[in-house]
Design a protein around this motif. Structure first.
Motif, PDB file in Angstrom:
ATOM      1  N   SER A  49       0.833  -1.201   0.000  1.00 59.72           N
ATOM      2  CA  SER A  49       0.000   0.000   0.000  1.00 59.72           C
ATOM      3  C   SER A  49       0.865   1.247   0.000  1.00 59.72           C
ATOM      4  N   LEU A  50       1.985   1.198   0.711  1.00 53.82           N
ATOM      5  CA  LEU A  50       2.872   2.350   0.777  1.00 53.82           C
ATOM      6  C   LEU A  50       3.775   2.444  -0.443  1.00 53.82           C
ATOM      7  N   SER A 105       7.702  11.844  -2.375  1.00 51.23           N
ATOM      8  CA  SER A 105       7.445  10.903  -1.289  1.00 51.23           C
ATOM      9  C   SER A 105       8.163  11.441  -0.053  1.00 51.23           C
ATOM     10  N   PRO A 130       0.611   8.445  -1.915  1.00 52.70           N
ATOM     11  CA  PRO A 130       0.682   8.578  -0.454  1.00 52.70           C
ATOM     12  C   PRO A 130       1.925   9.331   0.008  1.00 52.70           C
TER      13      PRO A 130
END
Length: 209
Positions: free
Chosen positions: A89-90, A133, A164
């Motif tokens: 997910s990251l 990021s 993210p």
């Protein structure tokens, strides 16, 4: 010091191999296609010493574990993304159809701040350049006149900030306060597409006006 750019993986992410007269080398962002990396190393008779990551998005880390294990070398990453390698997910691998969720072992060493580093005989300056990021970093080889910037800055563009941890204001601050202060003839080696220079981006990049 010499370097080569190797576009690898499904997004043709640029890996870089930096090597010196002693035939030692650093591998930057091995995003996939391990065999192409090995082929170049074998052709040049190089001895890999470490893997350095500009950040931990999936397209930059696909061959990390196989290269690390194959050459028994450490992996370096910024501490802000310590948990990203093993979290699809990251690292973004779970976000795209056709991409297998990616689980990579944790980094062996963590970057913590700006400063001069000496890794296995390679001297360079580490810049924290978050924005694309949270743990984005750039590697500045001053004497050789180039900087490896990951997905922070591109020819005519900047890194995306809709993933993210991305922040556009922070990204622009990193670019203006860190990268654009370098000499204009500094070569910029980005994570995608072709090489540019600081001067060219100062003059022509519409995102930096």
């Amino acid at each position: 010091m010499e370097w080569i750019q190797l576009p690898l993986g499904p997004l043709q992410t640029n890996a870089y191999i930096i090597y010196n007269d002693e035939r030692s080398c650093l591998i930057i962002d091995p995003g996939g296609e391990e065999q192409k990396i090995r082929q170049f190393i074998r052709k040049k008779g190089l001895q890999p010493k470490a893997i350095l990551l500009t950040h931990a998005h999936f397209d930059h880390i696909g061959a990390v574990d196989t290269i690390r294990k194959g050459y028994s070398i450490p992996v370096y990453l910024h501490r802000a993304e310590k948990k990203w390698l093993s979290n699809p997910s990251l690292n973004g691998s779970s976000r795209y159809e056709g991409i297998q969720p990616m689980f990579v072992n944790e980094a062996d060493e963590l970057f913590t701040k700006d400063g001069e580093l000496l890794i296995e005989g390679f001297s360079f300056y580490l810049y924290e350049t978050p924005g694309h990021s949270p743990g984005g970093v750039s590697f500045y080889f001053k004497e050789d006149g180039f900087i490896i910037v990951g997905d922070t800055l591109f020819e005519g563009g900047i890194g995306r900030t809709d993933l993210p941890g991305g922040q556009e204001e922070q990204l622009l601050k990193s670019i203006h306060n860190k990268l654009l202060t370098l000499p204009k003839d500094t070569y910029v080696l980005p994570g995608h597409d072709g090489v540019t220079t600081i001067g060219q981006e100062l003059d022509h990049n519409p995102f930096l006006k």
